[in-house]
Write an enzyme that holds these catalytic residues in place. Structure first.
Site, mmCIF file in Angstrom:
data_model
loop_
_atom_site.group_PDB
_atom_site.id
_atom_site.type_symbol
_atom_site.label_atom_id
_atom_site.label_comp_id
_atom_site.label_asym_id
_atom_site.label_seq_id
_atom_site.Cartn_x
_atom_site.Cartn_y
_atom_site.Cartn_z
ATOM 1 N N ASP A 122 0.681 0.946 -6.598
ATOM 2 C CA ASP A 122 1.362 1.529 -5.310
ATOM 3 C C ASP A 122 2.886 0.832 -5.448
ATOM 4 O O ASP A 122 3.322 0.082 -6.392
ATOM 5 C CB ASP A 122 0.730 0.704 -4.170
ATOM 6 C CG ASP A 122 1.011 1.592 -2.768
ATOM 7 O OD1 ASP A 122 1.802 2.264 -2.898
ATOM 8 O OD2 ASP A 122 0.198 1.446 -1.799
HETATM 9 C C1 BGC Z 1 1.578 3.215 0.370
HETATM 10 C C2 BGC Z 1 0.846 4.487 -0.456
HETATM 11 C C3 BGC Z 1 1.807 5.498 -0.728
HETATM 12 C C4 BGC Z 1 2.940 5.104 -1.368
HETATM 13 C C5 BGC Z 1 4.024 6.215 -1.809
HETATM 14 C C6 BGC Z 1 2.901 2.918 -0.117
HETATM 15 O O1 BGC Z 1 3.614 1.989 0.628
HETATM 16 O O2 BGC Z 1 0.907 2.057 0.382
HETATM 17 O O3 BGC Z 1 -0.413 4.660 0.363
HETATM 18 O O4 BGC Z 1 1.008 6.480 -1.286
HETATM 19 O O5 BGC Z 1 3.722 4.164 -0.538
HETATM 20 O O6 BGC Z 1 4.711 6.615 -0.839
#
Ligand code: BGC
Length: 744
Positions: free
Chosen positions: A306
């Site tokens: 993430d």
């Molecule tokens: C979130 C994810 C998301 C990623 C990309 C993160 O902060 O936890 O769910 O896919 O950002 O935007």
């Protein structure tokens, strides 16, 4: 995907030649092992690197500043640094034309200028429609989709989302969320399919299948992402990205099955849980990312980190002394790609680690091969085929009709003393913060990350006040929120009305910005309900919510309560359809609606949770039970039969019940089949959902519903952490009916 947009700077003839070269080159790439053998370590590590678009842009995301690519930075990323993936669009939806222009730039560079011509994966959070595409069809958030209990509709929303994502060249969707929402405090509650493991598995797998089903070219529209692996959705504090303490039994019982189901459905990628579980940040947890994910589940796809989470091993979780050590820990644990997302820190550190022999090239090859395989499965090397979504019309009438249908089917009537549907002559006062508020109908991940900026939304979205005005033929008075919260004036207006429709809501928020200190509905909204009710008007509360806010104190003042969740663009229409009776509500809660902030207990709790000193043996007192949802007609269940005659032979159990619409209008009910294990070596849950059917019936119509359960539906995680079946007494519950049987 190429389009001849005016932003393309390469002369047309050159472009034709380059395109021809691009179609020849992939022939070499058919054999991924051979391709891998030709790659330098820089090219391999580049494939494992994912940057945000912001990292290669002139503008850095200031509101209102049009986006501009930094072409030198893009060339450095794609040609010199060989990066394998880009993501996001930093907090600003773009038009179809802008996406095409961007993708054309990227395609030219990767296919025609980089040494090996390996196409990129472009990932986006298209979580309720392609919410970063201005023209896209937007759907209710997952929590509302789950309330429809209509698996086909969940799949249809996912299919349209995937197609409208690939139609602008994006090929990787960071969805669906497969986290099971076990604490209503959590700011991402609305992104889930609710609190139940089985329902999450059914809806999640359906979404994955629909997103990844082959299009006319034989390739899927996008790669889906099961997120967030694993144990993200039950932070002990209720706050996002804070520690979870999840014993292995619970992990396997509650949180793992949706991922397993999605993998069985062909899931191509997972995203790693950003938080720590049982003291170990999951990005550094070899047990979760290798022993469980690879060795046990046999997952062959990509595990992407993430956002910035390798860095957080250093500065937030403090399990690594420096960034290079963090890279070592996460790659060693099992990640394939780092959502870095701003620079080449990961790339450089990983190259050094390989040169030093701390990470072997064989380990790198595993990840690169997984990445190349996903690219190949998506048809990205095959430029001779048409795009899998060449025929798609973004935001078509049919797609928008599916969104309206989903919004309507999600509407959940929690309470009704008879005030709904509204009478044709009744005068109505409308008030409340959600009344004219577009963001409150959509929730986060809507044109921007938090979804709070009204200017980012398309014009002309119908709000509840306008929809009511257009359908109440002069019988409506509106008390705008903000300018108008003077109790006396409000009471006077309410006194003059037969019914008050109070639209309550939560300002959109998600992830850390969505952390809250209390689950109670804010006091000013509760005061609104009390003030209006005391004036004598009958009160209809409409709730737009990220998560179930506690309404115990105002519930007695409400004659009816409609839960709209976050229904999206057709929320106002769907709500008024229910209020005036155009639509008979059929949504049912995919979670337990809590009554007290101190009692956040799911329906499938342990027997010991239903007894206490105050309430005796019925301490489970939610505001509304899991599966609850009223209708304007009546449904009756009868003649529940459980046939266990084949169980000894083939492990199946046949369950049947008759459902009759005994009221006077057509409607939908959802039959939930629960299993209760009476005695087990691990204390059993009081009941667990094992099947469901959403059924439409005309007045007087009856139907016989049939399900086949298997021995697997009776298993639980035993002492040795494996799923086990133990013979004994079981009850099957459907609605208020129960059949109890003894099984060998
Ligand atoms: C979130 C994810 C998301 C990623 C990309 C993160 O902060 O936890 O769910 O896919 O950002 O935007």
């Amino acid at each position: 995907m190429k389009t001849f947009s005016k932003t393309i700077r390469i002369p047309f003839l050159l472009l034709v030649l380059l395109s021809w070269a691009a179609t020849v080159r992939p022939a070499l790439a058919q054999d991924l092992e051979a391709l891998l053998a030709r790659m330098t370590i820089e090219e391999k590590v580049g494939q494992m690197t994912q940057l945000t678009l912001q990292a290669v842009s002139e503008t850095k995301g200031e509101p209102g500043v049009p986006h501009e690519i930094d072409h030198d930075a893009l060339r450095e990323a794609l040609v010199d640094r060989h990066i394998g993936s880009l993501l996001n669009v930093y907090d600003m939806a773009r038009t179809e034309a802008e996406w095409h222009a961007l993708m054309a730039d990227i395609d030219d560079l990767t296919r025609n200028e980089s040494r090996l011509g390996i196409p990129i994966l472009y990932g986006i959070d298209a979580v309720h429609g392609n919410n970063y595409l201005a023209e896209a069809t937007i759907f209710p958030q997952n929590i509302g989709l789950a309330a429809t209990w209509n698996t086909d509709l969940v799949a249809q929303a996912a299919r349209i989302t995937a197609q409208e994502t690939r139609a602008v060249g994006l090929n990787w969707n960071f969805a669906p969320v497969l986290d099971v929402a076990r604490t209503p405090l959590w700011s991402r509650f609305f992104e889930t399919f609710g609190e139940d493991t089985y329902a999450t598995a059914v809806f999640g797998a359906a979404a994955v299948r629909a997103m990844q089903e082959p299009g006319p070219s034989g390739y899927p529209a996008v790669a889906a992402t099961g997120k967030h692996f694993l144990g993200y959705s039950m932070p002990l504090s209720g706050k996002d990205r804070t520690p979870a303490w999840i014993p292995e039994r619970m992990l396997r019982d509650i949180f793992l099955p949706p991922f397993q189901a999605a993998m069985d459905a062909g899931l191509m990628t997972v995203m790693v849980n950003s938080a720590e579980m049982n003291g170990i940040p999951v990005h550094a947890d070899r047990y979760v990312l290798t022993d469980l994910l690879r060795d046990e589940l046999g997952f062959e796809g990509i595990a992407v980190t993430d956002w910035e989470d390798i860095g957080k091993l250093v500065d937030l979780h403090r399990v690594a002394a420096n960034y290079k050590e963090a890279v070592f820990q996460s790659v060693d644990a099992g990640i394939d790609m780092a959502m870095v997302p701003y620079d080449y820190g990961f790339t450089d550190a990983l190259i050094e680690l390989v040169e030093e022999g701390r990470i072997t090239e064989t380990r790198i090859d595993e990840s690169v091969l997984r990445i190349l395989r996903v690219k190949k499965s998506l048809g990205l090397f095959d430029t001779s085929s048409p795009s899998p979504t060449a025929h798609i019309h973004i935001g078509s009438d049919a797609s928008n009709a599916a969104s309206l249908q989903a919004a309507r089917e999600s509407m959940t009537l929690l309470k009704n003393t008879g005030v709904l549907p509204l009478g044709k002559e009744e005068s109505v006062l409308a008030a409340g913060p959600a009344l004219g508020n577009v963001p409150m109908m959509y929730g986060s991940w809507s044109y921007t990350w938090q979804g709070t900026d009204p200017d980012a939304y398309p014009e002309g979205i119908q709000t509840l006040d306008k929809e009511l005005a257009s359908r109440m033929n002069g019988r409506l008075a509106v008390a705008p929120w903000g300018e108008f919260h003077e109790p006396d004036r409000l009471r006077a207006m309410a006194y003059a009305a037969d019914v008050a429709v109070l639209a309550l809501g939560e300002v959109p928020s998600v992830e850390k910005p969505g952390d809250i200190e209390s689950l109670e509905l804010p006091e000013d909204q509760m005061a609104l309900v009390r003030d209006v009710a005391e004036s004598g008007a009958r009160v209809v509360v409409v709730l737009f919510q990220n998560r179930p806010r506690i309404i115990r104190a105002i519930e007695p003042y409400a004659d009816a309560i409609v839960l709209a969740y976050l229904p999206g663009p057709y929320g106002a229409q769907a709500v008024v359809d229910v209020l005036d009776g155009t639509v008979n509500p059929g949504g049912h809660l995919p979670f337990t609606y809590p009554r007290f902030t101190g009692s956040l207990v799911p329906y499938d709790h342990k027997p010991s949770e239903t007894s206490d000193i105050l309430y005796g043996t019925d301490a489970f007192q939610p505001q509304y039970r899991f599966g609850h949802g009223l209708s304007y007609t009546e449904f009756t269940y009868s003649d529940l039969r459980v046939d266990a005659s084949q169980f000894a032979a083939d492990g199946t159990l046949r369950v049947e019940v008759t459902l009759t619409n005994t009221g006077d209008r057509a409607g939908r009910d959802v039959a939930h089949v629960f299993v209760q294990d009476h005695v087990a070596s691990i204390s059993p849950a009081v009941r667990r959902l094992r099947a469901f059917s959403a059924v439409d019936l005309d007045p007087g119509e009856e139907t016989r519903l049939r399900w086949t359960l298997t021995r697997d539906d009776l298993r639980f995680i035993g002492h040795d952490m494996r799923a086990v079946y133990e013979p004994g007494v079981f009850s099957i519950h459907v609605d208020a009916l129960t059949e109890t049987i003894e099984l060998p």
